[in-house]
Design a protein around this motif. Structure first.
Motif, PDB file in Angstrom:
ATOM      1  N   PRO A   1     -20.993   4.623  47.886  1.00 46.37           N
ATOM      2  CA  PRO A   1     -21.543   5.255  48.952  1.00 46.37           C
ATOM      3  C   PRO A   1     -20.553   5.674  50.119  1.00 46.37           C
ATOM      4  N   THR A   2     -19.498   4.777  50.381  1.00 45.71           N
ATOM      5  CA  THR A   2     -18.584   4.751  51.340  1.00 45.71           C
ATOM      6  C   THR A   2     -17.302   4.880  50.798  1.00 45.71           C
ATOM      7  N   ARG A   3     -16.325   5.850  51.033  1.00 41.58           N
ATOM      8  CA  ARG A   3     -15.168   5.770  50.453  1.00 41.58           C
ATOM      9  C   ARG A   3     -14.254   4.643  50.516  1.00 41.58           C
ATOM     10  N   PRO A   4     -13.985   3.925  49.302  1.00 39.71           N
ATOM     11  CA  PRO A   4     -13.483   2.659  49.440  1.00 39.71           C
ATOM     12  C   PRO A   4     -11.710   2.763  49.938  1.00 39.71           C
ATOM     13  N   ILE A   5     -11.117   1.612  50.436  1.00 39.08           N
ATOM     14  CA  ILE A   5      -9.770   1.730  50.822  1.00 39.08           C
ATOM     15  C   ILE A   5      -8.836   0.793  49.734  1.00 39.08           C
ATOM     16  N   VAL A   6      -7.907   1.153  49.310  1.00 38.21           N
ATOM     17  CA  VAL A   6      -7.105   0.440  48.488  1.00 38.21           C
ATOM     18  C   VAL A   6      -6.094  -0.111  49.351  1.00 38.21           C
ATOM     19  N   LEU A   7      -5.689  -1.499  49.561  1.00 38.75           N
ATOM     20  CA  LEU A   7      -4.608  -1.864  50.316  1.00 38.75           C
ATOM     21  C   LEU A   7      -3.585  -2.129  49.241  1.00 38.75           C
ATOM     22  N   THR A   8      -2.566  -1.572  49.501  1.00 41.89           N
ATOM     23  CA  THR A   8      -1.322  -1.561  48.903  1.00 41.89           C
ATOM     24  C   THR A   8      -0.047  -1.576  49.398  1.00 41.89           C
ATOM     25  N   HIS A   9       1.223  -1.373  48.689  1.00 38.27           N
ATOM     26  CA  HIS A   9       2.393  -1.373  49.532  1.00 38.27           C
ATOM     27  C   HIS A   9       3.098   0.030  49.351  1.00 38.27           C
ATOM     28  N   ALA A  10       4.296   0.262  50.274  1.00 42.40           N
ATOM     29  CA  ALA A  10       4.921   1.579  50.243  1.00 42.40           C
ATOM     30  C   ALA A  10       5.207   2.243  48.848  1.00 42.40           C
ATOM     31  N   ASP A  11       5.609   1.215  47.872  1.00 43.14           N
ATOM     32  CA  ASP A  11       6.412   1.586  46.664  1.00 43.14           C
ATOM     33  C   ASP A  11       5.167   1.946  45.321  1.00 43.14           C
ATOM     34  N   ALA A  12       3.999   1.590  45.780  1.00 40.74           N
ATOM     35  CA  ALA A  12       3.091   1.367  44.777  1.00 40.74           C
ATOM     36  C   ALA A  12       2.772   3.080  44.288  1.00 40.74           C
ATOM     37  N   ASP A  13       2.551   3.158  42.875  1.00 42.52           N
ATOM     38  CA  ASP A  13       2.417   4.401  42.402  1.00 42.52           C
ATOM     39  C   ASP A  13       0.745   4.717  41.957  1.00 42.52           C
ATOM     40  N   PRO A  14       0.100   5.423  42.788  1.00 44.35           N
ATOM     41  CA  PRO A  14      -1.202   5.402  42.196  1.00 44.35           C
ATOM     42  C   PRO A  14      -1.417   6.303  40.885  1.00 44.35           C
ATOM     43  N   PRO A  15      -2.477   5.838  40.049  1.00 43.90           N
ATOM     44  CA  PRO A  15      -2.737   6.494  38.745  1.00 43.90           C
ATOM     45  C   PRO A  15      -3.387   7.891  38.965  1.00 43.90           C
ATOM     46  N   PRO A  16      -3.481   8.734  38.446  1.00 44.50           N
ATOM     47  CA  PRO A  16      -4.345  10.041  38.516  1.00 44.50           C
ATOM     48  C   PRO A  16      -5.706   9.865  38.684  1.00 44.50           C
ATOM     49  N   GLY A  17      -6.048  10.385  39.767  1.00 46.00           N
ATOM     50  CA  GLY A  17      -7.542  10.573  40.296  1.00 46.00           C
ATOM     51  C   GLY A  17      -7.902   9.652  41.194  1.00 46.00           C
ATOM     52  N   LEU A  18      -6.842   8.449  41.504  1.00 51.20           N
ATOM     53  CA  LEU A  18      -7.443   7.422  42.349  1.00 51.20           C
ATOM     54  C   LEU A  18      -7.532   8.036  43.760  1.00 51.20           C
ATOM     55  N   THR A  19      -6.633   8.689  44.340  1.00 55.57           N
ATOM     56  CA  THR A  19      -6.721   9.164  45.668  1.00 55.57           C
ATOM     57  C   THR A  19      -7.835  10.338  45.517  1.00 55.57           C
ATOM     58  N   ASP A  20      -8.441  10.627  44.766  1.00 60.06           N
ATOM     59  CA  ASP A  20      -9.863  11.532  44.743  1.00 60.06           C
ATOM     60  C   ASP A  20     -10.817  10.706  45.314  1.00 60.06           C
ATOM     61  N   VAL A  21     -10.855   9.251  45.032  1.00 59.88           N
ATOM     62  CA  VAL A  21     -12.171   8.583  45.128  1.00 59.88           C
ATOM     63  C   VAL A  21     -11.718   7.282  46.060  1.00 59.88           C
ATOM     64  N   ALA A  22     -10.387   7.023  46.629  1.00 58.07           N
ATOM     65  CA  ALA A  22     -10.161   6.202  47.715  1.00 58.07           C
ATOM     66  C   ALA A  22      -9.055   6.592  48.415  1.00 58.07           C
ATOM     67  N   ASP A  23      -8.908   5.997  49.732  1.00 57.29           N
ATOM     68  CA  ASP A  23      -7.991   6.061  50.797  1.00 57.29           C
ATOM     69  C   ASP A  23      -6.980   5.079  50.355  1.00 57.29           C
ATOM     70  N   LEU A  24      -5.505   5.380  50.217  1.00 61.14           N
ATOM     71  CA  LEU A  24      -4.556   4.195  50.161  1.00 61.14           C
ATOM     72  C   LEU A  24      -3.871   3.826  51.535  1.00 61.14           C
ATOM     73  N   LEU A  25      -4.249   2.536  51.664  1.00 58.92           N
ATOM     74  CA  LEU A  25      -3.566   1.918  52.694  1.00 58.92           C
ATOM     75  C   LEU A  25      -2.146   1.132  52.513  1.00 58.92           C
ATOM     76  N   ARG A  26      -1.200   1.715  52.935  1.00 60.53           N
ATOM     77  CA  ARG A  26       0.230   1.127  52.479  1.00 60.53           C
ATOM     78  C   ARG A  26       0.677   0.384  53.467  1.00 60.53           C
ATOM     79  N   CYS A  27       0.579  -1.161  53.224  1.00 67.14           N
ATOM     80  CA  CYS A  27       1.261  -1.916  54.407  1.00 67.14           C
ATOM     81  C   CYS A  27       2.356  -2.911  53.733  1.00 67.14           C
ATOM     82  N   GLY A  28       3.623  -2.848  53.842  1.00 69.64           N
ATOM     83  CA  GLY A  28       4.580  -3.490  53.559  1.00 69.64           C
ATOM     84  C   GLY A  28       5.269  -2.717  52.458  1.00 69.64           C
TER      85      GLY A  28
END
Ligand SMILES: NC(=O)c1ccc[n+]([C@@H]2O[C@H](COP(=O)([O-])OP(=O)(O)OC[C@H]3O[C@@H](n4cnc5c(N)ncnc54)[C@H](OP(=O)(O)O)[C@@H]3O)[C@@H](O)[C@H]2O)c1
Length: 248
Positions: free
Chosen positions: A132-159
């Motif tokens: 119901p609320t867009r999730p956040i994925v906390l990850t790092h700068a070098d991580a490669d998202p799978p297809p479709g992940l950024t359609d359903v969540a915001d990436l927050l890259r820390c480190g």
């Protein structure tokens, strides 16, 4: 209808009457400053699972407090391992709990924050697809998202190369998500302990011996022991204890 098992406070002041939802909520209220609260259930002999899942350790009183902790938080932080293994669904609250949030000036639902190094996440999992609320994925700068992940969540890259949890939590605070509830799992709890980011632990102790085999509620590299003073002890009539430990 679910039968409610009475919960009483044993310490510091014993309560003779069972605690209703308002009294329980007051015992787990929001803090005036940013806080990371961690919630786990364990067996008497320290197991984190029975038959591979936390469900075998939990009962109605634990689920009730689990729901209240979700109600009062701004964001629910969970490790990708637990999200995948426990098959997390969308974070939803019933109308009574949503009304409590509205009355306290909060969004209808807490934001789901998933911590992942690999980004091995399925965008079709209900936790993302049905959120119901867009999730956040906390990850790092070098991580490669799978297809479709950024359609359903915001990436927050820390480190870079690895997730910097301290920077990640500070960024969540900056976005107004200051009351954080972490539901595990053990590796995330171990990393948060190592970074000295844990302000509070809510621990349900289930009256059973799980025997050898399962891991503990914490995992990862060894860290120096840290004090976390006791704040209250609740007991449910089925023998479950609910402890709240928090920094001074
Ligand atoms: N008893 C309870 O209250 C309770 C609560 C929660 C979980 N559990 C149980 O715990 C088990 C799951 O444990 P687990 O060993 O898989 O541990 P976990 O901490 O749930 O998950 C580990 C995974 O989460 C991500 N992660 C955790 N810490 C991270 C960090 N500092 N930086 C970046 N990513 C991080 C990584 O995901 P990626 O692989 O995507 O990089 C890592 O592989 C399950 O059996 C579950 O049922 C029990």
């Amino acid at each position: 209808m679910t039968v409610r098992i009475p919960i009483r406070r044993l310490w510091p002041e014993p309560s003779t009457q069972p605690l209703d939802d308002d009294a329980l909520t007051a015992l787990y209220d929001r803090a005036g400053e940013p806080r990371l609260r961690v919630n786990f259930v364990t067996s008497l002999d320290g197991a984190v699972t029975v038959d591979g899942y936390s469900a075998g350790l939990s009962g109605e009183p634990d689920k009730r407090v689990f729901g209240l902790l979700r109600m009062v938080c701004d964001a629910l932080v969970v490790a990708a391992g637990t999200l995948r293994h426990e098959g997390y669904r969308a974070v939803r609250l019933d109308e009574r709990r949503r009304a409590w949030r509205r009355a306290h000036g909060l969004t209808e639902y807490p934001t789901l924050v998933v911590v992942s190094h690999s980004l091995d996440l399925d965008p079709a999992q209900a936790a993302f697809a049905d959120a119901p609320t867009r999730p956040i994925v906390l990850t790092h700068a070098d991580a490669d998202p799978p297809p479709g992940l950024t359609d359903v969540a915001d990436l927050l890259r820390c480190g870079t190369e690895r997730v910097d949890l301290a920077v990640g939590l500070a960024e969540l605070h900056r976005r107004g998500l200051t009351q954080l509830l972490c539901e595990g799992g053990p590796h995330l709890f171990g990393a948060l302990t190592a970074a000295d980011l844990v302000d509070e632990l809510c621990l349900t102790v289930s009256p059973l011996l799980a025997g050898p085999g399962p891991g503990r509620i914490t995992a990862g590299d060894t860290v120096p022991p840290r004090q976390l003073p006791l704040r209250h002890v609740l007991a449910a009539e089925d023998g479950v204890l609910m402890l709240r430990h928090a920094r001074p």
